[in-house]
Design a protein around this motif. Structure first.
Motif, PDB file in Angstrom:
ATOM      1  N   TRP B 147      -5.267  -3.620   1.646  1.00 38.01           N
ATOM      2  CA  TRP B 147      -4.032  -2.821   1.688  1.00 38.01           C
ATOM      3  C   TRP B 147      -4.353  -1.344   1.557  1.00 38.01           C
ATOM      4  O   TRP B 147      -3.894  -0.517   2.344  1.00 38.01           O
ATOM      5  N   ASP B 180       6.167  -1.404  -4.434  1.00 41.35           N
ATOM      6  CA  ASP B 180       7.217  -2.112  -3.682  1.00 41.35           C
ATOM      7  C   ASP B 180       6.870  -2.180  -2.203  1.00 41.35           C
ATOM      8  O   ASP B 180       7.050  -3.214  -1.557  1.00 41.35           O
ATOM      9  N   ARG B 183       4.195  -4.776  -1.620  1.00 37.00           N
ATOM     10  CA  ARG B 183       4.719  -6.134  -1.724  1.00 37.00           C
ATOM     11  C   ARG B 183       5.495  -6.520  -0.456  1.00 37.00           C
ATOM     12  O   ARG B 183       5.255  -7.563   0.161  1.00 37.00           O
ATOM     13  N   ILE B 184       6.382  -5.636  -0.064  1.00 40.64           N
ATOM     14  CA  ILE B 184       7.271  -5.953   1.050  1.00 40.64           C
ATOM     15  C   ILE B 184       6.505  -6.046   2.370  1.00 40.64           C
ATOM     16  O   ILE B 184       6.807  -6.876   3.227  1.00 40.64           O
ATOM     17  N   THR B 186       3.085  -6.585   2.786  1.00 42.21           N
ATOM     18  CA  THR B 186       2.114  -7.678   2.855  1.00 42.21           C
ATOM     19  C   THR B 186       2.843  -9.007   3.036  1.00 42.21           C
ATOM     20  O   THR B 186       2.306  -9.963   3.600  1.00 42.21           O
ATOM     21  N   LEU B 187       4.089  -9.023   2.565  1.00 40.55           N
ATOM     22  CA  LEU B 187       4.884 -10.246   2.699  1.00 40.55           C
ATOM     23  C   LEU B 187       5.194 -10.524   4.168  1.00 40.55           C
ATOM     24  O   LEU B 187       5.100 -11.661   4.634  1.00 40.55           O
ATOM     25  N   HIS B 188       5.571  -9.469   4.873  1.00 43.00           N
ATOM     26  CA  HIS B 188       6.014  -9.645   6.253  1.00 43.00           C
ATOM     27  C   HIS B 188       4.896  -9.399   7.269  1.00 43.00           C
ATOM     28  O   HIS B 188       5.111  -9.585   8.461  1.00 43.00           O
ATOM     29  N   ASP B 190       1.053  -9.454   9.185  1.00 41.91           N
ATOM     30  CA  ASP B 190      -0.027 -10.357   9.583  1.00 41.91           C
ATOM     31  C   ASP B 190      -1.314  -9.539   9.614  1.00 41.91           C
ATOM     32  O   ASP B 190      -1.501  -8.720  10.512  1.00 41.91           O
ATOM     33  N   ILE B 228      11.981  -6.588   8.038  1.00 40.24           N
ATOM     34  CA  ILE B 228      12.598  -6.468   6.720  1.00 40.24           C
ATOM     35  C   ILE B 228      13.968  -5.822   6.778  1.00 40.24           C
ATOM     36  O   ILE B 228      14.774  -6.007   5.872  1.00 40.24           O
TER      37      ILE B 228
END
Lengths: 233, 233
Positions: B147, B180, B183-184, B186-188, B190, B228
């Motif tokens: 990241w 934040d 998190r947001i 890496t969640l969405h 690829d 998102i």
DNA sequence: CATGGGAAGTGATCTAATCACTTGATCACC
DNA sequence: GGTGATCAAGTGATTAGATCACTTCCCATG
């Protein structure tokens, strides 16, 4: 390189106090301009001595989040809940820095104008018309306010884009070395032509011509940048 | 005029002291990481009491211009001579705010990439290649650093554009609610696709394909924003 | 009703002492 | 001689209480 904590850690008392004050402002629902309690009360409330409390408050003052008024009180400042802030104690700018400032505008503002013509936030669009009219008045009467009105017009365009972060970014850029920017741009600018270009920008935004307004904004700013950029003093 | 003083006035003692310290740092040629004198000496030098001096210094600490280390000294911080600063004591972000943050990136970064492919600041371009290689390594080993490396890559692109203001703006945007955002995204996101897209961006910048890289950057970020944005929680 | 004065509230600054942490040198021990 | 613990000096952190300066607002006076 990749260290960089961004000075976000606050292990110190003064640091956590500042954080607590921010929380308190949020909980009490205070907004910019309202008074927070007396420093003595705050110190007592948080269980620290007055000088310690003052250090925490001063820290927030540096960020423009608080504002001290001798004999009157301590007030919530304009920068509370604002994300992007200007460095208020910047050393004087050299010419190169000012050129970069204007070039940053050339880079960012066309994209902002494009978005503004797409989103067209109603309140901001209405303000665009008012500001344009105001600028015209200043132009005929030769008022000093013209510069301020023109800056507000650019900010209103950013507001019309409907993104607070973007609006704040432009705000900061326009605020940095504001006096130097004013001097340099009024020197090289043609008020009459500026007005015409602004009018066209507003028309295109209102009409939703996103691509065209981006192109025009780029030209509008490139003219200025070109005039001051190459000049080596 | 539209009020708004931008909290630039400093009629107070603490304010002029802060200004004086900034000047002193400049005159002594200190850079980030170097120590300024002991607070007691500074107080004596400027003819004020220690608590007053500390207030002035704390104010600069809030801006990230100074950094206090208990028992060690007071040091010049990363934000000295930086124009655009993040609000370090921001209340927690709601979802809308985070969406605006990503949308701001969609707005600004394509223009940055375009400029980067035009200017191609050599040092930054070289760093792009290194970061890409580093990202590839993280990808294969599954390291957490990925990241951070990806963020640094975006920042290096801004550096390649050769404009400090623009680089600072992006820096701040990437720093805001960093946890934040991580998190947001890496969640969405690829990781594999991100790498491919980054590789393509770097290739296009190196090749000077300004228009194409702007388009790709827009897609690269729109994917995320689209994923998102609409979701209402 | 207007105005001036004064009291109360609040921030600004100072003094000076004590505590806590870091750093580096010293010194003992291996 | 090298290694590690210890200690002293330097420096920031916090405290207490007092005093001065500015603002605000009420009230008495004209």
């Amino acid at each position: 390189m990749t260290t960089e904590t961004g000075h976000l850690a606050r292990p110190t008392l003064s640091g956590s106090l500042a954080e607590a004050v921010i929380r308190m402002i949020g909980e009490e629902g205070l907004v910019a301009g309202e008074r927070i309690g007396p420093q003595r009360d705050l110190a007592a409330r948080f269980g620290v001595a007055v000088p310690t409390m003052r250090e925490a408050l001063r820290r927030l003052e540096g960020l423009g989040i608080l504002s001290f008024r001798h004999g009157s009180g301590i007030y919530v400042g304009e920068n509370y809940n604002r994300s992007v802030l200007p460095n208020a104690v910047l050393p004087p700018a050299d010419r190169e820095r000012l050129v970069e400032l204007v070039q940053a505008r050339v880079l960012i503002e066309p994209a902002i104008a494009h978005q503004a013509a797409t989103v067209r936030e109603p309140a901001a669009v209405a303000r665009l018309a008012d500001l344009l009219q105001d600028a015209h008045r200043c132009l005929t009467t030769g008022e000093d306010r013209l510069w301020r009105v023109n800056v507000d017009l650019h900010r209103a365009i950013a507001d019309a884009a409907g993104n607070r972060i973007v609006a704040e970014v432009l705000d900061v850029i326009l605020l940095l070395h504001a006096e130097d920017q004013r001097r340099i741009l009024t020197l090289h600018g043609d008020p009459r032509a500026d007005y015409e270009e602004h009018a066209e920008l507003v028309r295109l935004i209102t009409a939703g011509e996103a691509d065209e307004v981006a192109r025009r904004m780029h030209e509008h700013l490139t003219d200025v940048a070109g005039a001051i950029g190459p000049a080596k003093d």
